[in-house]
Structures are given as C-alpha cells and as structure tokens.
Design an enzyme around this catalytic site. Structure first.
Site, PDB file in Angstrom:
ATOM      1  N   CYS A   2      -9.877  -2.766   1.793  1.00  0.00           N
ATOM      2  CA  CYS A   2     -10.137  -4.150   2.198  1.00  0.00           C
ATOM      3  C   CYS A   2     -11.088  -4.776   1.176  1.00  0.00           C
ATOM      4  CB  CYS A   2     -10.763  -4.283   3.558  1.00  0.00           C
ATOM      5  SG  CYS A   2      -9.858  -3.536   4.904  1.00  0.00           S
ATOM      6  N   ARG A  28      -7.356  -3.601  -3.298  1.00  0.00           N
ATOM      7  CA  ARG A  28      -8.094  -2.815  -2.301  1.00  0.00           C
ATOM      8  C   ARG A  28      -7.446  -2.843  -0.921  1.00  0.00           C
ATOM      9  NH1 ARG A  28     -13.305  -1.202  -2.757  1.00  0.00           N
ATOM     10  NH2 ARG A  28     -13.926  -1.110  -4.922  1.00  0.00           N
ATOM     11  N   TRP A  75      -6.683  -3.922   4.558  1.00  0.00           N
ATOM     12  CA  TRP A  75      -5.920  -2.678   4.647  1.00  0.00           C
ATOM     13  C   TRP A  75      -6.093  -2.238   6.094  1.00  0.00           C
ATOM     14  CZ3 TRP A  75      -6.899   2.512   5.767  1.00  0.00           C
ATOM     15  CH2 TRP A  75      -5.908   3.410   5.372  1.00  0.00           C
ATOM     16  N   ASN A 101     -15.116  -4.817   6.485  1.00  0.00           N
ATOM     17  CA  ASN A 101     -14.494  -3.608   5.933  1.00  0.00           C
ATOM     18  C   ASN A 101     -15.072  -2.423   6.687  1.00  0.00           C
ATOM     19  OD1 ASN A 101     -13.356  -5.227   4.034  1.00  0.00           O
ATOM     20  ND2 ASN A 101     -14.617  -4.517   2.322  1.00  0.00           N
ATOM     21  N   GLY A 102     -14.249  -1.446   6.995  1.00  0.00           N
ATOM     22  CA  GLY A 102     -14.772  -0.258   7.664  1.00  0.00           C
ATOM     23  C   GLY A 102     -14.224  -0.129   9.067  1.00  0.00           C
ATOM     24  N   GLU A 485      -0.595  16.405 -10.065  1.00  0.00           N
ATOM     25  CA  GLU A 485      -0.857  14.996 -10.378  1.00  0.00           C
ATOM     26  C   GLU A 485       0.450  14.239 -10.634  1.00  0.00           C
ATOM     27  OE1 GLU A 485      -3.175  13.070  -9.983  1.00  0.00           O
ATOM     28  OE2 GLU A 485      -2.893  11.413 -11.376  1.00  0.00           O
ATOM     29  N   LYS A 489       1.654  11.011  -8.479  1.00  0.00           N
ATOM     30  CA  LYS A 489       1.972   9.705  -9.082  1.00  0.00           C
ATOM     31  C   LYS A 489       3.332   9.230  -8.589  1.00  0.00           C
ATOM     32  CE  LYS A 489      -1.050   8.728 -10.027  1.00  0.00           C
ATOM     33  NZ  LYS A 489      -2.342   9.317 -10.057  1.00  0.00           N
ATOM     34  N   GLU A 492       3.385   8.268  -4.720  1.00  0.00           N
ATOM     35  CA  GLU A 492       2.621   7.108  -4.261  1.00  0.00           C
ATOM     36  C   GLU A 492       3.216   5.770  -4.708  1.00  0.00           C
ATOM     37  OE1 GLU A 492      -1.555   6.697  -5.349  1.00  0.00           O
ATOM     38  OE2 GLU A 492      -1.190   7.688  -7.249  1.00  0.00           O
ATOM     39  N   HIS A 508       8.546  32.187  -4.005  1.00  0.00           N
ATOM     40  CA  HIS A 508       8.030  32.525  -2.677  1.00  0.00           C
ATOM     41  C   HIS A 508       8.457  31.513  -1.622  1.00  0.00           C
ATOM     42  CE1 HIS A 508       5.772  35.775  -4.408  1.00  0.00           C
ATOM     43  NE2 HIS A 508       5.311  34.945  -5.333  1.00  0.00           N
ATOM     44  N   LYS A 607      -6.812   0.864  -3.112  1.00  0.00           N
ATOM     45  CA  LYS A 607      -7.417   1.488  -4.288  1.00  0.00           C
ATOM     46  C   LYS A 607      -8.571   2.418  -3.936  1.00  0.00           C
ATOM     47  CE  LYS A 607      -8.029   2.326  -8.598  1.00  0.00           C
ATOM     48  NZ  LYS A 607      -7.106   3.332  -9.157  1.00  0.00           N
TER      49      LYS A 607
HETATM   50  O1  M6R Z   1     -12.079   6.556  -6.387  1.00  0.00           O
HETATM   51  P1  M6R Z   1     -11.772   8.013  -6.232  1.00  0.00           P
HETATM   52  O2  M6R Z   1     -11.530   8.701  -7.505  1.00  0.00           O
HETATM   53  O3  M6R Z   1     -12.806   8.722  -5.397  1.00  0.00           O
HETATM   54  O4  M6R Z   1     -10.426   8.022  -5.397  1.00  0.00           O
HETATM   55  C1  M6R Z   1      -9.841   9.204  -4.965  1.00  0.00           C
HETATM   56  C2  M6R Z   1      -8.418   8.973  -4.498  1.00  0.00           C
HETATM   57  O5  M6R Z   1      -8.397   8.082  -3.425  1.00  0.00           O
HETATM   58  C3  M6R Z   1      -7.528   8.439  -5.613  1.00  0.00           C
HETATM   59  O6  M6R Z   1      -7.536   9.270  -6.729  1.00  0.00           O
HETATM   60  C4  M6R Z   1      -6.079   8.296  -5.114  1.00  0.00           C
HETATM   61  O7  M6R Z   1      -5.546   9.551  -4.845  1.00  0.00           O
HETATM   62  C5  M6R Z   1      -5.236   7.564  -6.152  1.00  0.00           C
HETATM   63  N1  M6R Z   1      -4.461   6.528  -5.523  1.00  0.00           N
HETATM   64  C6  M6R Z   1      -4.276   8.441  -6.857  1.00  0.00           C
HETATM   65  O8  M6R Z   1      -3.523   7.754  -7.799  1.00  0.00           O
END
Ligand code: M6R
Length: 612
Positions: A2, A28, A75, A101-102, A485, A489, A492, A508, A607
């Site tokens: 948010c 955000r 969000w 926010n929160g 990773e 990517k 998401e 396995h 984000k």
């Molecule tokens: O800001 P941070 O690095 O603490 O965030 C951690 C994760 O939320 C962040 O890496 C998230 O997994 C990304 N969207 C991945 O691309």
C-alpha cells in the site's frame, strides 16, 4: 505494501499532487486507490477499485481545489478490492478521512464496541474501524483530533502507517506509524507526507523519517513530532540521495526491463570504492565498527525473504567456501517465531532490498532481543532495517520499482561476495587468491553486458515456451539458489507454475513430472559439479523433457544435449550466479510480456511486504 501520500501547503491542487505521488507508489499495491481533499470546508472523497489511473479519471471529472489532501493505493488485506473497501475511509459524518497501511489486529474488538455505541460501519475494512474509533474518541473528548488519534493508536494492536485529515480541524495532516514506513517531506511552504520517498522527491529531498510509535502533526507552516505515548521528540532531517530519473522508465517498456539493463552499472556501484586490488581485499566502511565481532564470529546467520533469501543462500556457499565460517540461512518468517538458538557472539545479517519487509524486521528484532548482533545488507538508505541494525553494507542499486526483484539480487550477490572476501582475508584466504577475486569482480559489469546482448535469442526461446503450464529449474552448488530464483521470477510475473530444485534431487520425485511437454531449465556451468549436471540432463532427455541450458561460452558438449543453449562468460564459481541469473530474468520477462501479463504489477503482489 500500500502507498500513502498527503499534501498540505501553498498550492491549491493538493488532490492532483497526491494522485501523482500515488502513481509513483503504485508498485506497492494496486488493488484500489483514492483521494480525500478538503474543499470549501467540506470533505470530498474520490476512490475506486482499480489502478491509480481510474482515480485520476474520477478527479478529472470532479476536479478538486484544495491545499490539503491525502491519498492511498491499496494492496488488499481486509476486505475485497472493491470501491467501498478502497481508502480513504471516513467517519459517519464524513468529517474525518483516513488512509492506512498495515493491519489493525484487534479491529473486531474495537468494531464491536463502536457498534454498541451506535456508530455504523459500511466497509469490511479494519481501516474504517480505526477511522470511526478516532471519531468516537474525538466526540468523547469534545474536540482535539490529535489527542483522539493518539489515544486510539495506544489501543490499536498490529501495524500501521496512517495519515488523516478532518474538516473539524482543517489546518493539519496527522500521520503516525508502527511497523509501516512513513516520512514527512519538507518543501518550500509545503509538506508532503508519504510512505515512500519516491512520492516526495519531485517536490523536495529533505525528509524526516518517523520511527515506530511516533506521530507528526503537519500544518501549513511547520510540523511537530512526538511519540504515541506523548513525549515530544526532535526528528533529524535527512537528505534523499537519488534523483527523479532513477524512478522513471527512461524509454523502457517496463521498470523490470530497465532494471535488468541497469545491472552492469548497479553491480559496479555495489563494489565502487570498496576494492583494494593490490592487497586483494575489500574495504567495507559500514562494518568497521563490528570488525572484531566479525573476526571472532563462530557463526553467521542470514535472514531474508523471497529473492533476498535466494541471495542469502548464495552468500552461505560463498562465505563457507572463502572464509570457512559456518553459515545458516533462515526464512525470516520462520526464524521470528521458532525460538531460534542464538548465542551472544552470533552475527545475524538481514538481507532486504526495501529494508521494510515486516518478517525480516521482526527477525532481527528477535535476534537482538536474544543478544545477537544484527547487521544489514540493504538497498534503501533510511529504511527501517537500515536504521535498526547496528552496522551494515548498502548495496546501492538505486530505487527498484518492478515488483520482480532483479538488479537488487545481483547487487546483493556483489556485496555478499565482498563480505565473503572481507571475512576470508581476516582468516585463511591469501593475498594472491584475494587479488584473483577482486579482478574477477571488476570484470563482471562487461560480462553482464555481453549476456544482455543475447536478449533476442532469449525472447525467441520465450516465444516457444510461453504457453507451457509448468517449468522446472535445476542447478547444483552455486547454481541451485539461481534455479530457485529463476522459478520465482517466472511464477511471479507470468503466473506459470515453476519449481526450482537442486538438480540431483530430481530422481527423488520430481522426475515423475517429466514428459515431452515439460521445459527444464538447467544451469550447467563448468564448475566442479559440471559432469554431474550433464548426467542429470541426460536423465531428463531420456524422459523426453525439453532442455534449455545456461552454459559457459566455450562449452561444446552441452549443445549436443540441450534443445536450446544460452551462454554466459566464464568467471569464478562463486561469482557465477551473478551471470547465470540474467538469462533467467530475461526469460521470465519475455514470457510474461508474450502472455500479456502486467510485468511491473503482477496480480496479488506488492513491492514491499510490510505486513505479516
Ligand atoms: O525488500 P525485500 O528484499 O526484503 O523483499 C523480499 C521479498 O518480498 C522480495 O524479494 C520478493 O520475493 C520479490 N517480489 C521477488 O521478486
């Protein structure tokens, strides 16, 4: 998670200023948006489900003239992303408007009390409950909005960053925080409050950051800060370092693509001024005050989430190899609740791009409580984790706007490689080995360029596989976290189901998934496990899996085994992940674009994750 923006000052287009600020924070949260402004003594709230652009349209058809406004991009946590649940929320008489926010954890208890007292609630949100709660306290006090807000916040459990305005006292914005970032930008005859500096830098670079349990009362002429338990405080003014250009797309179709292409320079920025080539060592000024602790540390713990967690896994391998210190990597969300065994001389590093991730923050608070030293590897200067850690290293990647983290990952890897060298040279690593590592680090930016130059080949591969419902990513050693990773990517931003595994784990269980429809991405660089990975590829091919290999430039053997090969230059094994992840970032990007997905704002995500 948010975004909040508020404006008070000399200009009379406060609502437009707020909406423009919200656009910069949309990464955000983008489920709904809204703005509230006081015009001619009345409260005007415009809000709707959808993107900030939709609210902007509303504003175009109902322009507001005002010097005081707040806004929000959401969000969703409590309640669906509907018009009604969008922020700002107002009290029953539409005299107080609040954005939040929160999560207010005890909102059900407060809600029951309010309903008993005869107040009504229209939405499903905890935020409306908080707004009406403040109103009820205002009524009981017979006035005094600041005190009513303060008293309400002392009863609230959970996390909040809030901003509120009221026609009852139309000369101020009240902001407060606990666990959710907020800052006040100090302009010339105006103030901009926001949850993120990106909404402010267009207007001013001077900001104060609120700490947890602090509030600010911002008027046309100045601001006062105090704690929620009513102690006056003096907040320090900070200067924001980055410029407007760095938060704009600069001609790229998406922020993610721009950030992928920034990596030669962001990687360089992460090591700039830190390498001492002749001595084969590094200078990490941010760690100098804890150098002795690090020299004697019997164990290092990394805690992080998401992509930062994957960087931590690479860091584990790096430090164990170069410095021979045992390293543990913990998901922050697990670490914070499982009563970890910590000793006083343990050193814990939080790794976070945003420096605001709620679980990571809670994890280091828990570690500090148990006596461990908490350090940070963080991107955002001035963020909560940066402020709450004893020492640390900034990665200097600049603002990362795309929800999918790319440049922050490679910059985190850069800093982790520097940390491994720093710790190694305090122990057994020789000067000669150190020099070799420094030289290899210096070559990386050009090597990144050469991989990015293959974007068209990667786009063609993306075209072939964009409709696959599943993907598997496999790697070993340093490339195992890269497999994780790569899969993250892809899932998401393209919504394709993808799994990352250590390549040898295939047999396995996951091998059962392989058939001619399954694309398998192998990260098969020529390190000590190369031969083993080739055998793993054979196994997949024998089941007719489609193999996409990330391999070294001079590798002829792999071309016979794989359906597609994307090459990367040679480097030292522990630096390989910086290069091997790049084709995976581009592959995910192109697949998402070809599937018409919203690359920078993937569904359901935001984000920075400032709630649990
Ligand atoms: O800001 P941070 O690095 O603490 O965030 C951690 C994760 O939320 C962040 O890496 C998230 O997994 C990304 N969207 C991945 O691309």
């Amino acid at each position: 998670m948010c975004g909040i923006v508020g404006y008070i000052g000399k200009r009379n287009n406060a609502a437009d200023i707020v909406v423009n600020g919200l656009k910069r924070l949309e990464y955000r949260g983008y489920d709904s948006a809204g703005v509230a402004a006081i015009q001619d003594g009345g409260m005007h709230v415009l809000k709707r489900a959808g993107k900030v652009n939709d609210t902007e349209e509303l504003l175009r058809s109902t322009p507001l003239t005002s010097g005081l406004a707040i806004g929000h991009t959401r969000w969703a946590t409590h309640g669906n992303p509907t018009d009604l649940n969008a922020h700002p929320h107002s009290d029953n008489l539409n005299e107080i408007a609040l954005v939040h926010n929160g999560i207010v954890e005890n909102y059900q208890v407060i809600k029951a009390k309010l309903l008993k007292e005869g107040y009504t609630l229209r939405s499903e949100t905890d935020t409306e409950v908080l707004t009406v709660f403040i109103r009820s306290l205002y009524d009981k006090l017979g006035g005094d909005l600041v005190e009513a807000t303060r008293l309400a916040l002392t009863e609230v459990r959970g996390a909040f960053g809030i901003a509120l305005i009221s026609t009852l006292e139309p000369d101020k914005i009240i902001v407060a925080r606990r666990g959710s970032p907020l800052l006040v930008g100090i302009g010339d005859g105006e103030f901009i409050v926001a949850s993120d500096a990106a909404a402010v830098i267009q207007h001013t670079r001077q900001v104060i950051f609120l700490e947890d349990n602090e509030m600010a009362i911002v008027s046309h002429t100045g601001y006062k800060t105090k704690t929620i338990d009513n102690r006056t405080i003096n907040s320090r003014i900070h200067q924001i370092e980055y410029d407007l250009e760095s938060i704009e797309k600069g001609g790229y179709d998406h922020f993610m693509l721009k950030e992928i292409y920034e990596q030669p320079s962001t990687f360089r920025d992460a090591f700039r001024g830190r390498l001492l080539e002749d001595e084969g060592r590094v200078r990490l000024g941010g760690l100098s005050r804890v150098a002795e602790k690090l020299r004697n540390a019997p164990r290092i713990i990394f805690t992080a989430c998401g992509t930062s967690f994957h960087a931590a896994l690479v860091g584990e391998y790096m430090i164990e190899q170069l410095a021979r210190i045992p390293v543990e990597v913990e998901y922050a969300s697990e670490f914070r609740y499982r009563n970890p065994v910590l000793r006083e001389d343990d050193v814990i590093f939080a790794i976070s791009q945003s420096g605001e991730t709620a679980d990571t923050l809670a994890a280091i608070r828990e570690a500090k409580l148990k006596g461990a030293s908490a350090l940070g590897i963080v991107n955002v200067v001035g963020s909560t984790i940066a402020r709450e850690t004893e020492a640390g290293v900034f990665i200097h990647a600049g603002p990362e706007i795309g929800v999918a983290s790319t440049k922050a990952f490679t910059s985190q890897l850069c800093v982790l490689s520097l940390l491994a060298l720093y710790l190694g040279r305090m122990r057994d690593l020789s000067r000669k080995e150190g020099i070799e590592i420094v030289k290899a680090i210096q070559k990386i930016p050009d090597q990144i360029e050469s991989i990015l130059a293959q974007a068209e080949t990667i786009r063609e591969i993306a075209q072939l596989y964009k409709d696959s419902p599943n993907f598997i990513y496999l790697g070993r050693g340093y490339n195992y976290p890269v497999a994780l990773e790569g899969a993250l990517k892809l899932k998401e931003i393209s919504y394709i189901h993808a799994e990352g595994y250590p390549a040898a784990e295939m047999k396995h269980g996951p091998l059962a998934l392989i058939d001619e429809h399954m694309p398998v991405v192998f990260i098969a660089t020529q390190d000590e496990l190369y031969e083993k990975v080739l055998s793993n590829i054979e196994v997949v091919r024998a089941r007719r899996g489609r193999v996409i290999a990330i391999a070294n430039e001079d590798d002829d053997r792999i071309t016979e085994l794989a359906d597609h090969v994307i090459t990367i230059p040679n480097t030292l094994p522990h630096l390989t992940p910086v290069l091997s992840v790049l084709p995976l970032q581009l592959l995910a990007y192109y697949i998402a674009v070809l599937r018409d997905c919203n690359v920078d704002m993937p569904r359901n995500l935001a984000k920075s994750v400032t709630v649990e």
